[in-house]
Design a protein around this motif. Structure first.
Motif, short mmCIF file in Angstrom:
data_model
loop_
_atom_site.label_atom_id
_atom_site.label_comp_id
_atom_site.label_asym_id
_atom_site.label_seq_id
_atom_site.Cartn_x
_atom_site.Cartn_y
_atom_site.Cartn_z
N ILE A 1 0.83 -1.21 0.00
CA ILE A 1 0.00 0.00 0.00
C ILE A 1 0.86 1.26 0.00
CG2 ILE A 1 -0.30 -0.06 2.51
CD1 ILE A 1 -2.92 1.18 0.01
N ARG A 2 1.99 1.23 0.68
CA ARG A 2 2.87 2.41 0.72
C ARG A 2 3.46 2.70 -0.66
NH1 ARG A 2 4.65 4.64 5.53
NH2 ARG A 2 3.66 3.66 7.31
N TYR B 1 0.65 3.98 -2.75
CA TYR B 1 0.31 5.35 -2.33
C TYR B 1 1.36 6.33 -2.84
CZ TYR B 1 -0.83 9.25 0.76
OH TYR B 1 -1.16 10.48 1.26
N ASP B 2 2.62 6.00 -2.63
CA ASP B 2 3.70 6.91 -3.06
C ASP B 2 3.66 7.13 -4.57
OD1 ASP B 2 4.54 7.15 -0.50
OD2 ASP B 2 6.15 5.66 -0.65
N LYS B 3 3.30 6.09 -5.28
CA LYS B 3 3.33 6.20 -6.74
C LYS B 3 2.10 6.91 -7.30
CE LYS B 3 4.29 3.23 -10.77
NZ LYS B 3 5.09 4.17 -11.52
N TYR B 4 0.94 6.65 -6.73
CA TYR B 4 -0.29 7.12 -7.38
C TYR B 4 -1.12 8.15 -6.62
CZ TYR B 4 0.61 3.23 -10.53
OH TYR B 4 1.18 2.39 -11.44
N ALA B 5 -0.89 8.31 -5.32
CA ALA B 5 -1.79 9.18 -4.54
C ALA B 5 -1.80 10.62 -5.07
CB ALA B 5 -1.40 9.15 -3.07
N ALA B 6 -0.62 11.15 -5.36
CA ALA B 6 -0.56 12.54 -5.83
C ALA B 6 -1.22 12.68 -7.20
CB ALA B 6 0.90 12.99 -5.90
N MET B 7 -0.98 11.71 -8.06
CA MET B 7 -1.60 11.74 -9.40
C MET B 7 -3.12 11.65 -9.26
SD MET B 7 1.12 9.11 -11.03
CE MET B 7 0.32 8.67 -12.55
N VAL C 1 -8.96 9.24 -0.12
CA VAL C 1 -8.88 8.15 0.87
C VAL C 1 -9.89 7.07 0.53
CG1 VAL C 1 -9.20 7.59 3.31
CG2 VAL C 1 -8.01 9.68 2.68
N LEU D 1 -8.87 5.20 -2.82
CA LEU D 1 -7.71 4.32 -2.67
C LEU D 1 -8.06 3.07 -1.87
CD1 LEU D 1 -4.62 6.67 -2.15
CD2 LEU D 1 -5.06 5.13 -4.05
N ALA E 1 -0.17 16.24 -10.88
CA ALA E 1 -0.32 15.69 -9.53
C ALA E 1 -0.37 16.78 -8.47
CB ALA E 1 0.84 14.74 -9.25
N VAL E 2 -1.09 16.48 -7.40
CA VAL E 2 -1.19 17.39 -6.24
C VAL E 2 -0.74 16.58 -5.02
CG1 VAL E 2 -2.77 18.69 -4.79
CG2 VAL E 2 -3.11 18.66 -7.27
N PRO F 1 -0.62 14.79 -1.71
CA PRO F 1 -1.70 14.50 -0.75
C PRO F 1 -1.39 15.05 0.63
CG PRO F 1 -0.46 12.52 -1.27
CD PRO F 1 0.11 13.60 -2.12
N ILE G 1 -5.45 5.72 5.55
CA ILE G 1 -5.80 4.62 4.65
C ILE G 1 -5.35 3.29 5.25
CG2 ILE G 1 -5.26 3.58 2.39
CD1 ILE G 1 -5.09 6.51 1.33
#
Lengths: 149, 161
Positions: A16-17, A20-26, A46, A49, B51-52, B54, B62
């Motif tokens: 999950i990390r 998250y690191d790869k896709y959360a910002a995108m 949240v 994801l 991208a923004v 988080p 999560i």
């Protein structure tokens, strides 16, 4: 459930990390473009994801796409189908969209953020489907070229 | 490749017919597959440029939620097993406690264990009644004999007129 949650040794990169690191910002940037409200976008991030983690177990199930991102984006678009704001343009600071003319921007944003079909846009814009399809291609090509691709 | 088919496909708005066409072209033409993969990567790069970051704490939120869901799912999966096992053991135990098996000619029949005491009481009462009946029978016979003796005695004592 993701491997990290299942206490599988961290040798497996798709936990999950990592995800998250790869896709959360995108994903947050994408959700922002749909809901146009940063606070709401964070809440949706949240939820989406977690839903994606539960539903897809961190694996790409749609064999049509090689890219996990495309599947995640599609998943988010479906989840936010009722949350999208139907304004002409999404709030985007991004320079990429500024490369496009108004028609291209309209077409790209309607498809990218709201998942509107070519036939729908052709009908709304009173244009031929091929013309809409061509404008979409042109807009993507412009942004790709700007990035040196 | 210039028809815009790949673009509609990666944007997720291709019709079923278009999807089939793309999948077929992917199989038949490696250069089409390469171009499609490149486009997918470029779309990812485009998303990255939009991208923004988080908010801080989102990942922990999560992870906590996922762990909670995981625990809830585990407890939901385990609970019926425990209940089921408990129910079966309980039923077996109560069955043994409450019923005794009685053989009959035709087949088995099950009766409530409480009937054991009723049967015992009936048996004891039967014995008591039998003993009482024998006792009174003997008493009665003795009384009859005494009456008979008394009558004879009276006859002997009474003077003949």
């Amino acid at each position: 459930m993701f491997k990290a949650v299942l206490n599988v040794p961290p040798a497996e990169p798709k936990d999950i990390r990592w995800f998250y690191d790869k896709y959360a910002a995108m994903l947050l940037g994408y959700i922002n473009g749909i809901v146009k409200d940063h606070q709401k976008a964070e809440d949706h991030l949240v939820v989406i994801l977690m839903a994606f983690a539960n539903e897809f177990n961190g694996e790409v199930k749609d064999k049509n796409y090689q890219s996990t991102w495309l599947q995640l984006r599609q998943f988010a678009q479906n989840k936010l189908a009722f949350a999208s704001v139907n304004s002409d343009q999404p709030i985007q600071k991004d320079d990429q969209l500024n490369l496009l003319n108004d028609l291209q921007k309209h077409i790209f944003c309607a498809i990218y953020y709201q998942g509107k079909s070519i036939s729908y846009l052709a009908n709304v814009l009173e244009k031929e489907e091929d013309e809409v399809r061509n404008q979409l291609k042109l807009s993507i090509d412009k942004m790709r070229r700007a990035r040196g691709n | 490749m210039d028809s815009g088919l790949m673009e509609t496909f990666v944007m997720g708005i291709a019709t079923e017919e278009e999807v089939e066409k793309v999948l077929l072209l992917k199989k038949q033409h490696p250069e089409f597959q390469d171009a499609l993969e490149q486009l997918e990567l470029d779309m990812e790069a485009l998303a990255l440029s939009m991208a923004v970051p988080p908010p801080i704490g989102a990942l922990e939120k999560i992870e906590n939620e996922i762990n909670e869901i995981q625990l809830r799912n585990k407890s939901i999966q385990k609970a019926p097993e425990v209940d089921d096992r408990f129910d079966r053991a309980y039923q077996e135990r109560t069955k043994q406690e409450r019923y005794i098996e009685v053989e009959s000619e035709s087949n088995q029949m099950r009766i409530n264990k409480a009937w054991k005491w009723v049967f015992a009481a009936v048996f004891i009462l039967g014995k008591v009644f039998l003993a009482t009946a024998i006792y009174f029978y003997l008493e009665n016979r003795q009384a009859q004999e005494q009456i008979k003796d008394l009558k004879i005695e009276l006859k002997l004592k009474t003077p003949i007129k």
